[in-house]
Design an enzyme around this catalytic site. Structure first.
Site, mmCIF file in Angstrom:
data_model
loop_
_atom_site.group_PDB
_atom_site.id
_atom_site.type_symbol
_atom_site.label_atom_id
_atom_site.label_comp_id
_atom_site.label_asym_id
_atom_site.label_seq_id
_atom_site.Cartn_x
_atom_site.Cartn_y
_atom_site.Cartn_z
ATOM 1 N N CYS A 116 31.969 -28.470 2.653
ATOM 2 C CA CYS A 116 31.183 -27.550 3.492
ATOM 3 C C CYS A 116 29.706 -27.561 3.068
ATOM 4 C CB CYS A 116 31.803 -26.152 3.456
ATOM 5 S SG CYS A 116 31.390 -25.149 4.898
ATOM 6 N N HIS A 164 37.501 -26.706 4.865
ATOM 7 C CA HIS A 164 37.974 -26.235 3.560
ATOM 8 C C HIS A 164 39.416 -26.681 3.322
ATOM 9 C CE1 HIS A 164 34.561 -23.649 2.450
ATOM 10 N NE2 HIS A 164 34.436 -23.466 3.754
ATOM 11 N N GLU A 192 41.061 -26.387 0.640
ATOM 12 C CA GLU A 192 41.699 -25.547 -0.372
ATOM 13 C C GLU A 192 42.461 -24.359 0.197
ATOM 14 O OE1 GLU A 192 37.362 -24.093 -0.151
ATOM 15 O OE2 GLU A 192 38.518 -25.909 0.200
ATOM 16 N N SER A 229 48.454 -4.685 -24.946
ATOM 17 C CA SER A 229 48.620 -3.702 -23.876
ATOM 18 C C SER A 229 50.054 -3.624 -23.365
ATOM 19 C CB SER A 229 47.709 -4.064 -22.702
ATOM 20 O OG SER A 229 48.162 -5.260 -22.080
ATOM 21 N N ASP A 257 49.008 -10.860 -20.157
ATOM 22 C CA ASP A 257 47.864 -11.590 -20.712
ATOM 23 C C ASP A 257 47.764 -11.422 -22.228
ATOM 24 O OD1 ASP A 257 47.299 -12.247 -18.098
ATOM 25 O OD2 ASP A 257 45.798 -10.679 -17.839
#
Length: 512
Positions: free
Chosen positions: A79, A170, A172, A224, A228
């Site tokens: 693009c 695009h 993706e 936590s 992650d």
């Protein structure tokens, strides 16, 4: 990394998607600001130029010197990237006279090319641009158009030592039905990537790198209970073993029984974790605070105070471990300017400089779904890996208005009923995130022969890929009726349950 693709970010909303699609091919990709191209070495197999909200014809258009990499590695312009390349080399780019947003179809290929292998001649693609390429530059040749534009894809015709491909759509996004194949053609066939970047290879490389980086020094990390920090801690644990010291702080804003359950899970994983009960400290500091950002700041400040108190009891700590993941890093180096989108509970930064600790972030280059795959490779229990995202401030931003221990208990009970029913009815793993929100609203009800005037909870459940956008989950009506009835009958103080059917955007996932 033995091989990687560099994506130059010109500010497109789809840049992260490009990186994700390439990583799905088991090839490592890295997003960098358009003006921060790293020195080319043997590991960089190609460079991709992203789209952009800017126009190449504007005076303030984002500009780079293409000679830094064109001809040295294969290049793909998407693009804005395609338009910039066309304009740079003497082609013609101007404002579009036709609608060039939404679905379109390629209308035939002008020549065979490995870039188009296995792509249908009428393949559906997704357009999103206001400019269009009227003439391609000298030294390039046309590959395909669509029914609305003449130039949908073109390439260099031998004018450079390495090929340059450009597309005005695009690949993706999912609306480009064969976009993944197109990217595969570029990454594998043109750039020559082997596709050996897997969870197993990431674990092996990262553990080795952590050992070299940290050596015999000690690392401190706050956990936590989420995916992650848990995966980050396990990577560090594999690298340095007993030299990793972890805290899990009970801020009084966790889900029901979460503190004990998470500590038990960590013990089973072999982590060296100390549980810290700081509920009263947090409640005291949050008393009468009602502003959402004010609550976030108090929670963040008190977490740091408790963390520092515990850290002072340890000696010879050199490193601070954090569970930062790639979307946080990308937002922190946004090409849009100051990162105003980062909320005060993100992992990037936060703990004070005077701790004098060096930062180690084992997951900083992974997306959330990749973190889960690495966690599975590390044999982390599924109930931790598949745990829904949970906000850093916890239930503090799911209690609208001031926070009291009584309100927390009410919300914990209602939330537990909702989450447990999702698991019981095999719905938990089919949604991205769910939780209950306690509203500052009281309404009239009748229970038995008595009139009640009690609180309202809203149930929130969304489906998403990465939390950037979200659609409300179409939970069965019978299921919602069961949850509502169970909450009202078992949680004294709540007499009304509502279901949030807002999408993100315009709403957010959390209410505060």
């Amino acid at each position: 990394m033995n091989e990687k693709i560099i994506i130059l970010d010109f500010g497109s909303q789809y840049t992260q998607l490009i990186a994700r699609r390439i990583r799905e091919l088991n090839v490592y990709s890295e997003i960098v600001p358009y003006n921060k191209l790293p020195d080319l070495d043997d590991s960089i197999k190609a460079v991709i130029l992203s789209g952009s909200p800017f126009s190449v014809t504007d005076e303030n258009a984002l500009q780079i010197d293409l000679k830094e990499f064109v001809g040295k590695v294969p290049v793909l312009g998407i693009c804005y990237g395609a338009q910039y390349i066309a304009n740079y080399y003497g082609g013609s780019v101007m404002r579009s006279e036709k609608r060039e947003y939404g679905k379109a179809n390629l209308n035939g290929f002008l020549k065979e090319d490995p870039f188009l292998n296995s792509i249908s001649e009428d393949s559906q693609v997704w357009m999103s641009h206001g400019d269009t390429i009227k003439e391609i530059p000298e030294g390039f040749e046309l590959l395909a158009g669509t029914e609305s534009i003449d130039v949908a894809a073109f390439r260099s015709n031998g004018s450079f030592d390495q090929p340059v491909y450009c597309i005005q759509f695009h690949p993706e996004v999912y609306h480009s039905l064969e976009g993944a194949q197109l990217l595969r053609n570029f990454v594998r066939d043109i750039a020559g990537c082997e596709g050996e970047w897997t969870p197993a290879s990431f674990v092996e490389e990262t553990v080795g790198a952590l050992r070299r980086q940290i050596g015999e020094q000690k690392v401190l990390m706050g956990l936590s209970g989420g995916v992650d920090s848990s995966v980050g801690a396990m990577l560090l644990h594999q690298a340095i073993g007993k030299n990793l010291y972890c805290f899990f702080i009970d801020n009084g804003l966790l889900r029901k029984d979460e503190f004990d359950e998470v500590l038990e899970s960590y013990e089973g994983m072999g982590l060296n974790v100390k549980g810290v009960d700081a509920k009263e400290h947090f409640y005291r500091e949050l008393k009468d605070v009602t502003d959402p950002e004010g609550k976030r700041k108090v929670i963040g400040r008190v977490f740091i105070e408790v963390f520092e108190q515990e850290a002072d009891k340890l000696q010879d700590i050199t490193w601070l471990g954090q569970g930062t993941i790639y979307p946080d890093v990308i937002e922190s180096v946004s090409v849009h300017g100051p990162s105003v989108t980062i909320k005060s509970h993100h992992n990037v930064g936060g703990l004070p400089d005077h701790l004098n600790l060096k930062i180690v972030e084992p997951l900083r280059m992974l997306f959330k779904d990749e973190v889960r795959k690495v966690g599975a490779e590390l044999d982390i229990p599924k109930h931790i890996l598949m745990r829904h995202p949970f906000p850093g401030p916890g239930l503090g931003i799911r209690i609208l208005g001031d926070i009291t221990p009584a309100k927390v208990r009410l919300l914990q009970e209602a939330d537990a009923i909702f989450i447990n029913n999702l698991k019981k009815h095999d719905l938990y793993d089919k949604v991205w995130q769910a939780g209950a929100v306690l509203l500052p609203v009281q309404s009239v009800g009748v229970m038995g022969d008595e009139r009640t005037y009690e609180k309202t909870v809203a149930l929130r459940c969304v489906n998403s890929v990465d939390g950037m956008t979200a659609e409300w989950s179409r939970l069965p009506h019978d299921f919602l009726a069961t949850v509502s009835s169970e909450i009202i009958n078992n949680v004294k103080g709540i007499n009304r349950v509502v279901y949030d059917i807002s999408t993100k955007p315009p709403a957010t996932i959390e209410w505060e």
